[in-house]
Motif scaffolding. Sequence first.
Motif, PDB file in Angstrom:
ATOM      1  N   ASN A  31     129.209 -10.291  23.996  1.00 60.80           N
ATOM      2  CA  ASN A  31     129.467 -11.290  25.039  1.00 60.80           C
ATOM      3  C   ASN A  31     129.249 -10.713  26.438  1.00 60.80           C
ATOM      4  OD1 ASN A  31     130.590 -13.964  25.894  1.00 60.80           O
ATOM      5  ND2 ASN A  31     132.166 -12.658  26.776  1.00 60.80           N
ATOM      6  N   GLU A  32     129.632  -9.445  26.623  1.00 62.23           N
ATOM      7  CA  GLU A  32     129.429  -8.816  27.928  1.00 62.23           C
ATOM      8  C   GLU A  32     127.946  -8.719  28.267  1.00 62.23           C
ATOM      9  OE1 GLU A  32     130.602  -4.666  30.283  1.00 62.23           O
ATOM     10  OE2 GLU A  32     131.170  -4.972  28.176  1.00 62.23           O
ATOM     11  N   GLU A  33     127.146  -8.287  27.295  1.00 64.95           N
ATOM     12  CA  GLU A  33     125.702  -8.202  27.527  1.00 64.95           C
ATOM     13  C   GLU A  33     125.068  -9.595  27.561  1.00 64.95           C
ATOM     14  OE1 GLU A  33     122.474  -5.876  28.479  1.00 64.95           O
ATOM     15  OE2 GLU A  33     124.536  -5.207  28.064  1.00 64.95           O
ATOM     16  N   TYR A  34     125.648 -10.514  26.852  1.00 62.87           N
ATOM     17  CA  TYR A  34     125.173 -11.897  26.780  1.00 62.87           C
ATOM     18  C   TYR A  34     125.194 -12.552  28.163  1.00 62.87           C
ATOM     19  CZ  TYR A  34     124.859 -16.573  24.609  1.00 62.87           C
ATOM     20  OH  TYR A  34     124.471 -17.827  24.223  1.00 62.87           O
ATOM     21  N   GLN A  35     126.227 -12.262  28.962  1.00 62.24           N
ATOM     22  CA  GLN A  35     126.351 -12.847  30.293  1.00 62.24           C
ATOM     23  C   GLN A  35     125.335 -12.259  31.272  1.00 62.24           C
ATOM     24  OE1 GLN A  35     130.435 -12.429  31.513  1.00 62.24           O
ATOM     25  NE2 GLN A  35     131.239 -13.305  29.614  1.00 62.24           N
ATOM     26  N   TYR A  36     124.995 -10.991  31.080  1.00 58.99           N
ATOM     27  CA  TYR A  36     124.043 -10.348  31.994  1.00 58.99           C
ATOM     28  C   TYR A  36     122.598 -10.675  31.662  1.00 58.99           C
ATOM     29  CZ  TYR A  36     127.733  -7.549  34.106  1.00 58.99           C
ATOM     30  OH  TYR A  36     128.850  -7.145  34.792  1.00 58.99           O
ATOM     31  N   ASN A  37     122.351 -11.296  30.533  1.00 63.09           N
ATOM     32  CA  ASN A  37     120.985 -11.636  30.130  1.00 63.09           C
ATOM     33  C   ASN A  37     120.779 -13.152  30.091  1.00 63.09           C
ATOM     34  OD1 ASN A  37     119.340  -9.061  29.001  1.00 63.09           O
ATOM     35  ND2 ASN A  37     121.533  -8.789  28.648  1.00 63.09           N
ATOM     36  N   ASN A  38     121.425 -13.858  31.015  1.00 64.53           N
ATOM     37  CA  ASN A  38     121.276 -15.308  31.119  1.00 64.53           C
ATOM     38  C   ASN A  38     121.610 -16.018  29.807  1.00 64.53           C
ATOM     39  OD1 ASN A  38     120.425 -15.169  33.809  1.00 64.53           O
ATOM     40  ND2 ASN A  38     118.320 -14.778  33.189  1.00 64.53           N
ATOM     41  N   TYR A  39     122.651 -15.487  29.110  1.00 62.73           N
ATOM     42  CA  TYR A  39     123.151 -16.107  27.884  1.00 62.73           C
ATOM     43  C   TYR A  39     122.047 -16.269  26.838  1.00 62.73           C
ATOM     44  CZ  TYR A  39     126.987 -17.042  31.040  1.00 62.73           C
ATOM     45  OH  TYR A  39     128.003 -16.887  31.955  1.00 62.73           O
ATOM     46  N   PHE A  40     121.295 -15.178  26.659  1.00 67.50           N
ATOM     47  CA  PHE A  40     120.163 -15.216  25.732  1.00 67.50           C
ATOM     48  C   PHE A  40     119.903 -13.791  25.269  1.00 67.50           C
ATOM     49  CE2 PHE A  40     117.329 -18.434  24.344  1.00 67.50           C
ATOM     50  CZ  PHE A  40     116.177 -17.820  23.918  1.00 67.50           C
ATOM     51  N   THR A 101     113.531 -13.975  17.086  1.00 67.68           N
ATOM     52  CA  THR A 101     114.826 -14.527  16.660  1.00 67.68           C
ATOM     53  C   THR A 101     115.853 -14.258  17.753  1.00 67.68           C
ATOM     54  OG1 THR A 101     114.304 -14.128  14.335  1.00 67.68           O
ATOM     55  CG2 THR A 101     116.621 -14.461  14.914  1.00 67.68           C
ATOM     56  N   ASN A 102     116.414 -15.325  18.311  1.00 71.72           N
ATOM     57  CA  ASN A 102     117.417 -15.218  19.382  1.00 71.72           C
ATOM     58  C   ASN A 102     118.817 -15.452  18.820  1.00 71.72           C
ATOM     59  OD1 ASN A 102     115.524 -14.814  21.565  1.00 71.72           O
ATOM     60  ND2 ASN A 102     114.969 -16.975  21.319  1.00 71.72           N
ATOM     61  N   ILE A 103     119.763 -14.766  19.416  1.00 72.73           N
ATOM     62  CA  ILE A 103     121.168 -14.872  19.017  1.00 72.73           C
ATOM     63  C   ILE A 103     121.940 -15.531  20.163  1.00 72.73           C
ATOM     64  CG2 ILE A 103     123.217 -13.649  18.248  1.00 72.73           C
ATOM     65  CD1 ILE A 103     120.899 -13.523  16.295  1.00 72.73           C
ATOM     66  N   VAL A 104     122.691 -16.585  19.850  1.00 77.14           N
ATOM     67  CA  VAL A 104     123.505 -17.270  20.858  1.00 77.14           C
ATOM     68  C   VAL A 104     124.943 -17.339  20.354  1.00 77.14           C
ATOM     69  CG1 VAL A 104     121.566 -18.626  21.718  1.00 77.14           C
ATOM     70  CG2 VAL A 104     123.004 -19.545  19.894  1.00 77.14           C
ATOM     71  N   ILE A 105     125.860 -17.581  21.299  1.00 82.19           N
ATOM     72  CA  ILE A 105     127.279 -17.725  20.968  1.00 82.19           C
ATOM     73  C   ILE A 105     127.633 -19.203  21.027  1.00 82.19           C
ATOM     74  CG2 ILE A 105     129.633 -17.133  21.652  1.00 82.19           C
ATOM     75  CD1 ILE A 105     128.572 -14.586  22.882  1.00 82.19           C
ATOM     76  N   PRO A 106     128.059 -19.815  19.920  1.00 84.51           N
ATOM     77  CA  PRO A 106     128.433 -21.233  19.944  1.00 84.51           C
ATOM     78  C   PRO A 106     129.600 -21.490  20.903  1.00 84.51           C
ATOM     79  CG  PRO A 106     128.208 -20.415  17.691  1.00 84.51           C
ATOM     80  CD  PRO A 106     128.173 -19.228  18.586  1.00 84.51           C
TER      81      PRO A 106
END
Length: 454
Positions: A31-40, A101-106
């Motif tokens: 989640n921490e890295e998810y926010q810095y990569n435009n949620y992608f 393949t992209n990973i997202v957080i529901p």
Amino acid sequence: MQLRNEIPDTFWSLFRSVNREIYIDALLYINEEYQYNNYFLTKEACIQILGDMNARKRYELQWEESESEFDMLETPSSRILNWLLRTGWLKRIEDYNTLVTNIVIPDYSAIFIDAFERLSSEDMEETDIYIQNVYATLFSFQNDARANLGMLRTALVNTRRLNKALQDMLHNMDKFFARLLDQKSYGDLLREHLDGYVEEIVRKKYHILKTSDNFYIYKMDIKKCLRDMREDEAWIEQVRERSRAMGDTGEDVLELLDLIERGFDDIEHRIANMDKEHTKYVRATVTRLNYLLSGESDTKGLVVKLLNRMSESADYDEVLAKTGEKMNLSLLEILSEKSLYKRRKGRRYFISQMEPDEEIADLDKEDVLKLNRIQVRYTKEQIEAFIESHMDQNDIMDAAQVDITDEESFEKLILAYDYSTRGSSKYMVLEEEPKMIEKGPYKYPALKFVRRRL
């Protein structure tokens, strides 16, 4: 549709998993890295993040019931990612244009991850943030012609969140009392107080409410803003018309204002309760420190320590016999007026308590009329003149020196005492045990009246 209906059944298996802590840490890192990569994030990036996490903390991943032997051949990073995808904590999205393949957080998973973050690192200044949000929202709602009731609902939400934060602070006080009693030495207790309570509560939480006075800076302005909005009837009608034009058929503006004001009253009550708990904790700490300081030399402390050790022993009778050979427990220093054992009341005491109370006869008609006549016969000025006329050079009226020989003087003395017990009286009676004086048919205490200091 409610968001919780989208949660798959396998989602809850995280809380029953033997690798629960590992999966929670993995979600926090992603989640921490998810926010810095435009949620992608790509699948390769997630595996690299989890690999770095495992290299730093060296987790020991155990086997899950839902995993097959083929899954066990994967690297720990791939196993963690596959498990989170399979249970629904993460979601896989295939980009067929780029073959990535992209990973997202529901959305539902993001709510739980936010809760994990709050449990891991609590925001210590949340009370300061919420009170400023309420103040800014109400000020904008009052002065912005484009404002709607949504802003007022936002202020209400922040008021309730502030109440919840204060209530959580209040509920967490019991753990500090428990830790206080666990300390066995003076140094450990002082360290617990300074490094535990002072750092976690006083400087980071209680300090916000009492020292920097952030709450009290905005409290009066918020209450004045609420009062001005409620009293401006023309402005309220404009807000209602604007809400109806926008199709807002929810709460009325006055109802929302009342809820916010009631929330602020609750905040003040909770802060008052925090003051009481803080005072209780400081008093308990001082008492515990004094006990630990005198525990090795004070007789009572030694007796308590001895009894605790005797109760912990398996062979109680043997320890008691050895203690009796070495110590004389009948010394007056131990069995004194404040001894640990208090003698029970005798049988006669309980029988006397069960006897019916003596009935006191009611005043008859003539006694009631007589009391009423005494109350209205003399004015306050006459009573004050009576006291002043009998005062000596030290401004003291001693009833023992007053010549009470007639009914008028006796009634004025009674009314003077009644007048001195009132808060608006110029005089007061000295708090000392007076002796009784008998002069003819009159019997009265030797009261001393002095001027009250205003």
